[in-house]
Design a protein around this motif. Structure first.
Motif, mmCIF file in Angstrom:
data_model
loop_
_atom_site.group_PDB
_atom_site.id
_atom_site.type_symbol
_atom_site.label_atom_id
_atom_site.label_comp_id
_atom_site.label_asym_id
_atom_site.label_seq_id
_atom_site.Cartn_x
_atom_site.Cartn_y
_atom_site.Cartn_z
ATOM 1 N N TRP A 98 39.303 33.348 40.915
ATOM 2 C CA TRP A 98 40.238 34.465 41.089
ATOM 3 C C TRP A 98 41.429 34.038 41.954
ATOM 4 O O TRP A 98 41.254 33.576 43.080
ATOM 5 N N PRO A 99 42.673 34.208 41.476
ATOM 6 C CA PRO A 99 43.848 33.877 42.291
ATOM 7 C C PRO A 99 44.031 34.938 43.381
ATOM 8 O O PRO A 99 44.347 36.089 43.090
ATOM 9 N N SER A 100 43.826 34.565 44.628
ATOM 10 C CA SER A 100 43.830 35.545 45.715
ATOM 11 C C SER A 100 45.191 36.199 45.916
ATOM 12 O O SER A 100 45.278 37.284 46.507
ATOM 13 N N GLN A 101 46.286 35.576 45.416
ATOM 14 C CA GLN A 101 47.605 36.192 45.586
ATOM 15 C C GLN A 101 47.732 37.500 44.797
ATOM 16 O O GLN A 101 48.587 38.338 45.110
ATOM 17 N N LEU A 102 46.853 37.709 43.819
ATOM 18 C CA LEU A 102 46.861 38.986 43.096
ATOM 19 C C LEU A 102 46.427 40.143 44.000
ATOM 20 O O LEU A 102 46.743 41.304 43.713
ATOM 21 N N ASP A 103 45.731 39.820 45.072
ATOM 22 C CA ASP A 103 45.311 40.862 46.013
ATOM 23 C C ASP A 103 46.506 41.515 46.707
ATOM 24 O O ASP A 103 46.382 42.601 47.270
ATOM 25 N N ASP A 104 47.669 40.857 46.651
ATOM 26 C CA ASP A 104 48.879 41.442 47.231
ATOM 27 C C ASP A 104 49.288 42.726 46.518
ATOM 28 O O ASP A 104 50.057 43.525 47.063
ATOM 29 N N LEU A 105 48.775 42.927 45.307
ATOM 30 C CA LEU A 105 49.087 44.142 44.552
ATOM 31 C C LEU A 105 48.322 45.351 45.088
ATOM 32 O O LEU A 105 48.568 46.482 44.650
ATOM 33 N N LYS A 106 47.386 45.112 45.982
ATOM 34 C CA LYS A 106 46.608 46.183 46.614
ATOM 35 C C LYS A 106 45.900 47.042 45.562
ATOM 36 O O LYS A 106 45.195 46.516 44.721
ATOM 37 N N ASP A 107 46.092 48.358 45.585
ATOM 38 C CA ASP A 107 45.343 49.201 44.639
ATOM 39 C C ASP A 107 45.801 49.022 43.197
ATOM 40 O O ASP A 107 45.108 49.471 42.274
ATOM 41 N N ALA A 108 46.945 48.376 42.983
ATOM 42 C CA ALA A 108 47.402 48.085 41.616
ATOM 43 C C ALA A 108 46.881 46.734 41.133
ATOM 44 O O ALA A 108 47.263 46.278 40.052
ATOM 45 N N ARG A 109 46.005 46.112 41.915
ATOM 46 C CA ARG A 109 45.416 44.833 41.524
ATOM 47 C C ARG A 109 44.588 45.007 40.253
ATOM 48 O O ARG A 109 43.938 46.041 40.058
ATOM 49 N N PRO A 110 44.608 44.010 39.365
ATOM 50 C CA PRO A 110 43.769 44.109 38.165
ATOM 51 C C PRO A 110 42.297 44.323 38.507
ATOM 52 O O PRO A 110 41.789 43.767 39.486
ATOM 53 N N ILE A 111 41.630 45.126 37.696
ATOM 54 C CA ILE A 111 40.175 45.297 37.837
ATOM 55 C C ILE A 111 39.479 43.959 37.636
ATOM 56 O O ILE A 111 38.482 43.634 38.280
ATOM 57 N N GLY A 112 40.017 43.161 36.760
ATOM 58 C CA GLY A 112 39.518 41.828 36.450
ATOM 59 C C GLY A 112 40.481 41.204 35.469
ATOM 60 O O GLY A 112 41.408 41.865 34.986
ATOM 61 N N LEU A 113 40.280 39.945 35.153
ATOM 62 C CA LEU A 113 41.148 39.254 34.198
ATOM 63 C C LEU A 113 40.314 38.568 33.133
ATOM 64 O O LEU A 113 39.279 37.948 33.421
ATOM 65 N N TRP A 114 40.781 38.673 31.908
ATOM 66 C CA TRP A 114 40.208 37.927 30.797
ATOM 67 C C TRP A 114 41.021 36.642 30.673
ATOM 68 O O TRP A 114 42.239 36.685 30.553
ATOM 69 N N VAL A 115 40.347 35.517 30.705
ATOM 70 C CA VAL A 115 41.022 34.219 30.738
ATOM 71 C C VAL A 115 40.524 33.359 29.575
ATOM 72 O O VAL A 115 39.324 33.113 29.448
ATOM 73 N N ARG A 116 41.467 32.914 28.778
ATOM 74 C CA ARG A 116 41.141 32.077 27.604
ATOM 75 C C ARG A 116 41.775 30.706 27.795
ATOM 76 O O ARG A 116 42.974 30.577 27.961
ATOM 77 N N GLY A 117 40.947 29.687 27.784
ATOM 78 C CA GLY A 117 41.418 28.320 28.001
ATOM 79 C C GLY A 117 40.549 27.618 29.020
ATOM 80 O O GLY A 117 39.826 28.244 29.788
ATOM 81 N N ARG A 118 40.645 26.307 29.064
ATOM 82 C CA ARG A 118 39.741 25.519 29.905
ATOM 83 C C ARG A 118 40.156 25.394 31.373
ATOM 84 O O ARG A 118 39.292 25.370 32.244
ATOM 85 N N PRO A 119 41.433 25.291 31.705
ATOM 86 C CA PRO A 119 41.798 25.048 33.107
ATOM 87 C C PRO A 119 41.382 26.182 34.043
ATOM 88 O O PRO A 119 41.100 27.302 33.616
ATOM 89 N N ASP A 120 41.374 25.872 35.326
ATOM 90 C CA ASP A 120 41.022 26.839 36.356
ATOM 91 C C ASP A 120 42.269 27.645 36.724
ATOM 92 O O ASP A 120 43.262 27.084 37.206
ATOM 93 N N LEU A 121 42.223 28.943 36.527
ATOM 94 C CA LEU A 121 43.393 29.800 36.756
ATOM 95 C C LEU A 121 43.844 29.753 38.217
ATOM 96 O O LEU A 121 45.049 29.693 38.498
ATOM 97 N N ARG A 122 42.902 29.805 39.129
ATOM 98 C CA ARG A 122 43.273 29.829 40.550
ATOM 99 C C ARG A 122 44.034 28.571 40.936
ATOM 100 O O ARG A 122 45.058 28.639 41.632
#
Length: 391
Positions: A98-122
């Motif tokens: 999980w990319p922690s910078q998404l937490d900056d969105l506070k209550d508008a932060r995604p509930i979760g993310l669907w990720v397609r592909g091999r690399p590590d998103l974070r």
């Protein structure tokens, strides 16, 4: 299995499976839903939605009824299976990926993310830049977006965009052409191809990069989902570059989100006569920084010492002359021969010094002697005129 059949005893309603349910229920960017998750926890929010009792705080009766209906139709295990079929996974806040910078969105932060592909998103998000802009872009805009993105990729930066027509597509293609990394953040399920005309591009990104989205498999895009998707692009990256945007362009929402989050915002200027650049120019009159290539972007978003080269014109032979010789050369008339006295006066020097410098300039091919007078050679005349009247 439906959400109503999911056993709380397994811990799934309060864990990842509960968030999969909420992805079907709560729209992206819904701050009220985000507050429920923060205050009550995933397990309790899902339980109350499935029970269908009193609405949670901030929800009207009509809206609560709609959310309850959505929750009861949710099939989280089926969504996970559909994602798995296309090589996608569900990433929760708090997961290692999980990319922690998404937490900056506070209550508008995604509930979760669907990720397609091999690399590590974070890991990819740590060194990423968003490149966005108009769908109906010009050839100039597409060229700039592709070139800039290729330059970023060559320097090890990940290019993030929305997978759309125009600037988005050019940015992804530029990064891929440089054998670099790129991420497409979609406003639909990651198993869908949207827009259809970018099917080959989306498939290529899925193979070489990452496809990311908040919506569960099969969900379709809507105008509001495109706008809300842009906040994820802004939060995920260190900065946002806009290449062409009209005054009402949706890509400006990405910049506004980036500004609210304290991220770097940049714009590439275009012709002042182009409506496609009017929105960018308005940004540049405010807090956005003007950039023209990847080096200038990296100077802003990169680490200490990652500086763009100083912009200088070409070094011409006359630039290597001593200052005294340059002064004498500049004092020669441009269209006729001149006497030494006149040249010395123009160069603010003595007659003997002027003569010495004139002989030096003749040896270098800049001047020629006509009796007692001196005149610029044809080659020098062109050179001096370009200096006196630069473009």
């Amino acid at each position: 299995m439906t959400a109503a059949d999911t056993s709380e005893g397994s811990g799934s309603v309060g864990g990842p499976l509960g968030r999969v349910v909420l992805c079907r229920v709560i729209e992206p960017g819904d701050e009220t839903g985000g507050r429920w998750v923060r205050e009550f926890g995933v397990r309790e929010v899902v339980r109350r939605l499935l029970a269908g009792g009193e609405p949670l705080p901030g929800a009207s009766g009509a809206r609560w009824a709609g959310l309850v209906a959505r929750a009861r139709r949710a099939e989280p295990e089926r969504d996970l299976a559909l994602a798995h079929a296309v090589g996608a996974r569900f990433v929760n806040p708090g997961d290692p990926e999980w990319p922690s910078q998404l937490d900056d969105l506070k209550d508008a932060r995604p509930i979760g993310l669907w990720v397609r592909g091999r690399p590590d998103l974070r890991m990819w998000a740590l060194r990423s830049v968003a490149v966005v802009g108009a769908r109906a872009c010009t050839d100039y805009g597409a060229h700039v977006a592709a070139t800039l993105s290729a330059g970023l990729a060559e320097h090890g930066w990940v290019v993030v965009s929305g997978g759309a027509y125009g600037i988005d597509g050019a940015a992804h293609r530029g990064a891929l052409a440089a054998h670099g990394a790129t991420v497409a953040v979609l406003a639909c399920g990651v198993d869908r191809v949207y827009p259809p005309g970018n099917a080959a591009l989306i498939d290529r990104i899925a193979e070489q990069g990452l496809i990311v989205g908040e919506l569960p498999p099969g969900d379709h895009p809507t105008p509001s989902r495109f706008i809300l998707r842009n906040r994820v692009i802004a939060a995920l990256t260190r900065g946002t570059v806009v290449v062409e945007a009209a005054c009402r362009s949706g890509s400006l929402a990405t910049v506004r989100a980036a500004q609210r989050l304290g991220r770097f915002t940049m714009g590439v200027p275009g012709p002042v006569t182009s409506g496609c650049s009017a929105g960018v120019h308005e940004l540049l009159r405010g807090e956005a920084v003007l950039v023209t290539d990847a080096a200038e972007v990296i100077e802003l978003v990169g680490g200490m010492g990652e500086l763009a080269p100083v912009r200088r014109g070409p070094v011409l032979p006359r630039d290597l002359l001593e200052p005294a010789a340059q002064a004498v050369l500049a004092a020669l008339p441009g269209n006729r021969a001149g006497p030494v006295r006149e040249i010395a006066l123009g160069a603010v020097t003595s007659r003997d010094e002027a003569i010495a410098r004139l002989y030096e300039l003749r040896a270098l091919g800049y001047v020629e002697r006509h009796g007692d007078d001196w005149k610029l050679t044809r080659q020098a005349m062109t050179s001096v005129r370009s200096t006196r009247d630069p473009c």
